[in-house]
Design an enzyme around this catalytic site. Structure first.
Site, PDB file in Angstrom:
ATOM      1  N   LYS A  45     109.490  12.472 -20.171  1.00 44.33           N
ATOM      2  CA  LYS A  45     109.999  13.222 -21.330  1.00 44.33           C
ATOM      3  C   LYS A  45     108.930  13.868 -22.208  1.00 44.33           C
ATOM      4  CE  LYS A  45     113.549  13.463 -20.742  1.00 44.33           C
ATOM      5  NZ  LYS A  45     114.096  14.140 -19.522  1.00 44.33           N
ATOM      6  N   THR A  49     108.425  19.289 -17.240  1.00 43.69           N
ATOM      7  CA  THR A  49     109.110  20.463 -16.679  1.00 43.69           C
ATOM      8  C   THR A  49     108.516  21.740 -17.264  1.00 43.69           C
ATOM      9  OG1 THR A  49     111.043  19.032 -16.729  1.00 43.69           O
ATOM     10  CG2 THR A  49     111.434  21.358 -16.227  1.00 43.69           C
ATOM     11  N   HIS A 107     104.749  10.663 -12.691  1.00 46.58           N
ATOM     12  CA  HIS A 107     104.831   9.920 -13.956  1.00 46.58           C
ATOM     13  C   HIS A 107     104.016   8.629 -13.862  1.00 46.58           C
ATOM     14  CE1 HIS A 107     107.772  12.480 -15.792  1.00 46.58           C
ATOM     15  NE2 HIS A 107     108.799  12.112 -15.056  1.00 46.58           N
ATOM     16  N   ARG A 129     103.349  13.311 -25.416  1.00 49.86           N
ATOM     17  CA  ARG A 129     104.244  13.679 -26.530  1.00 49.86           C
ATOM     18  C   ARG A 129     104.319  12.500 -27.494  1.00 49.86           C
ATOM     19  NH1 ARG A 129     110.576  15.561 -25.649  1.00 49.86           N
ATOM     20  NH2 ARG A 129     110.842  16.519 -27.700  1.00 49.86           N
ATOM     21  N   SER A 137     114.089  11.398 -26.722  1.00 49.58           N
ATOM     22  CA  SER A 137     114.399  12.209 -25.543  1.00 49.58           C
ATOM     23  C   SER A 137     114.737  11.306 -24.346  1.00 49.58           C
ATOM     24  CB  SER A 137     113.195  13.113 -25.232  1.00 49.58           C
ATOM     25  OG  SER A 137     113.446  13.913 -24.108  1.00 49.58           O
ATOM     26  N   ASP A 230     114.724  28.462 -24.801  1.00 49.53           N
ATOM     27  CA  ASP A 230     115.993  29.137 -24.500  1.00 49.53           C
ATOM     28  C   ASP A 230     115.992  29.737 -23.101  1.00 49.53           C
ATOM     29  OD1 ASP A 230     117.032  28.424 -26.914  1.00 49.53           O
ATOM     30  OD2 ASP A 230     116.405  30.275 -27.928  1.00 49.53           O
ATOM     31  N   MET A 232     114.271  28.736 -20.487  1.00 49.80           N
ATOM     32  CA  MET A 232     114.328  27.663 -19.468  1.00 49.80           C
ATOM     33  C   MET A 232     115.686  26.965 -19.484  1.00 49.80           C
ATOM     34  SD  MET A 232     110.465  26.098 -19.390  1.00 49.80           S
ATOM     35  CE  MET A 232     110.910  24.764 -18.285  1.00 49.80           C
ATOM     36  N   LYS A 256     116.990  19.587 -26.943  1.00 51.29           N
ATOM     37  CA  LYS A 256     116.667  20.230 -28.235  1.00 51.29           C
ATOM     38  C   LYS A 256     115.314  20.923 -28.202  1.00 51.29           C
ATOM     39  CE  LYS A 256     119.342  17.788 -31.681  1.00 51.29           C
ATOM     40  NZ  LYS A 256     119.252  16.969 -32.898  1.00 51.29           N
TER      41      LYS A 256
HETATM   42  S1  PPS Z   1     111.204  14.486 -17.257  1.00 55.82           S
HETATM   43  O1  PPS Z   1     112.603  14.052 -16.965  1.00 55.82           O
HETATM   44  O2  PPS Z   1     110.358  13.320 -17.558  1.00 55.82           O
HETATM   45  O3  PPS Z   1     110.632  15.321 -16.210  1.00 55.82           O
HETATM   46  O4  PPS Z   1     111.342  15.325 -18.594  1.00 55.82           O
HETATM   47  P1  PPS Z   1     110.248  16.301 -19.212  1.00 55.82           P
HETATM   48  O5  PPS Z   1     110.350  17.633 -18.591  1.00 55.82           O
HETATM   49  O6  PPS Z   1     108.916  15.646 -19.245  1.00 55.82           O
HETATM   50  O7  PPS Z   1     110.720  16.386 -20.739  1.00 55.82           O
HETATM   51  C1  PPS Z   1     111.964  16.904 -21.126  1.00 55.82           C
HETATM   52  C2  PPS Z   1     111.848  17.257 -22.588  1.00 55.82           C
HETATM   53  O8  PPS Z   1     111.055  18.455 -22.705  1.00 55.82           O
HETATM   54  C3  PPS Z   1     111.839  19.462 -23.357  1.00 55.82           C
HETATM   55  N1  PPS Z   1     111.472  20.792 -22.858  1.00 55.82           N
HETATM   56  C4  PPS Z   1     111.043  21.777 -23.655  1.00 55.82           C
HETATM   57  N2  PPS Z   1     110.802  21.810 -24.984  1.00 55.82           N
HETATM   58  C5  PPS Z   1     110.389  22.981 -25.509  1.00 55.82           C
HETATM   59  N3  PPS Z   1     110.227  24.119 -24.780  1.00 55.82           N
HETATM   60  C6  PPS Z   1     110.458  24.129 -23.443  1.00 55.82           C
HETATM   61  N4  PPS Z   1     110.288  25.238 -22.740  1.00 55.82           N
HETATM   62  C7  PPS Z   1     110.875  22.908 -22.828  1.00 55.82           C
HETATM   63  N5  PPS Z   1     111.186  22.553 -21.552  1.00 55.82           N
HETATM   64  C8  PPS Z   1     111.553  21.258 -21.591  1.00 55.82           C
HETATM   65  C9  PPS Z   1     113.272  19.069 -23.016  1.00 55.82           C
HETATM   66  O9  PPS Z   1     114.186  19.749 -23.847  1.00 55.82           O
HETATM   67  C10 PPS Z   1     113.204  17.575 -23.239  1.00 55.82           C
HETATM   68  O10 PPS Z   1     113.054  17.222 -24.609  1.00 55.82           O
HETATM   69  P2  PPS Z   1     114.260  16.925 -25.606  1.00 55.82           P
HETATM   70  O11 PPS Z   1     113.631  16.425 -26.872  1.00 55.82           O
HETATM   71  O12 PPS Z   1     115.123  15.872 -24.964  1.00 55.82           O
HETATM   72  O13 PPS Z   1     114.988  18.216 -25.826  1.00 55.82           O
END
Ligand code: PPS
Length: 293
Positions: A45, A49, A107, A129, A137, A230, A232, A256
């Protein structure tokens, strides 16, 4: 259709793990990294991604337009330790990746990384993070992902997070372990989710200089606009809507994307207890996280 039971965590060499990440351990440990492989490492999290897509677009964004709309990010950037029946394993997907470089996600805490990545001096991008937003998250991800243990209610989840009883172990050990590694392994670029939120363009520049890339201003701008939250969230290649174990009606994967959402979850008492515990576990003054920007 019968819903399979949620899996249980177990102790694996001192780290809480799930079978889907240890079933293929021998192949993971013996994985043959190549010198040009790039490993994207994170605690769950933390922005895996996001950074995976940035790197994919920096290297391959100009290629075949079909790839951009039809090949899912989890196929472009295999998840090294992933192993579940009826899916290709992460190691197989990585072995078969046709791209140069190969982008590979993990991870794993630093002590579990296959030795070949170090021997080959592969470049590694680590994303961290802040613990409070990460926990929030992770909690929502546990609610929507039936392949993870039941998260319980928020206060139960938070307690388990503080005790390191989450898959891939303790957040505190993870971020500290990788930070220490950076002191001796120069091919490691340690990034923060909060910095990406603050100025994604600046962080892309930092990645490019670490990777020795020099995209044109137009290319860089194309990458920057394609990786906004938005874009993604709308993009089926990056929003994980095709994965069956994820129930986006409970909570979307692209949820979020903010710094400071923890304030909507932590009670005053939880926050005080968390801060006290945090002080005990995060003693290195050089590793600083921002809980708001
Ligand atoms: S995972 O399942 O571990 O691979 O998840 P991971 O990708 O590491 O983390 C997911 C959180 O990253 C947020 N996210 C983003 N935030 C801002 N901008 C962009 N482009 C973006 N892409 C992924 C995603 O929304 C998850 O955070 P939260 O707080 O739950 O929204």
């Amino acid at each position: 259709m019968e819903v399979p039971p949620r899996p249980e965590l177990f102790d694996f060499h001192g780290v809480c793990m799930l079978k889907q990440f240890t079933n293929n351990w021998e192949n993971v440990q013996n994985f043959k990294a190549r010198p040009d492989d790039i490993l994207i490492a994170t605690y769950p999290k933390a922005g895996t991604t996001w950074v995976s897509y940035i790197l994919d677009l920096l290297y391959f964004g100009h290629m075949d337009p079909d790839r951009q709309t039809s090949v899912h990010l989890h196929e472009r950037v295999p998840f090294l330790e992933f192993c579940k029946p009826s899916f290709p394993t992460g190691t197989d997907l990585a072995d078969k990746l046709p791209t140069i470089p190969r982008l590979i996600k993990t991870h794993l805490p630093v002590q579990f990384v296959p030795i070949s990545f170090w021997e080959q001096r592969c470049r590694i991008v680590y994303v961290a993070r802040n613990a409070k937003d990460d926990a929030v998250s992770f909690f929502h991800f546990g609610r929507m992902n039936s392949a993870l243990p039941e998260p319980g209610d928020w206060s139960t989840f938070l307690q388990g997070f503080m005790e390191g009883k989450r898959v891939f172990g303790s957040w505190y050990d993870h971020v500290n372990g990788w930070w220490e590694k950076k002191q001796t392994y120069s091919n490691l670029h340690y990034m923060f989710y909060e910095d990406l939120i603050e100025d994604c363009g600046r962080e892309i520049d930092g990645l490019c200089s670490f990777l020795g890339l020099s995209p044109s201003p137009e290319e860089k701008e194309r990458v920057r606009t394609s990786v906004t939250f938005d874009s993604m969230k709308q993009n089926k290649v990056t929003n994980y809507t095709t994965i069956k174990t994820l129930n986006h009606t409970v909570s979307p994967f692209m949820r979020k994307g903010k710094v400071g959402d923890w304030k909507n979850h932590f009670t005053v008492a939880q926050n005080e207890q968390f801060d006290e515990d945090y002080k005990q576990k995060m003693k290195n003054p050089d590793l600083k996280f921002r809980f708001e920007i």
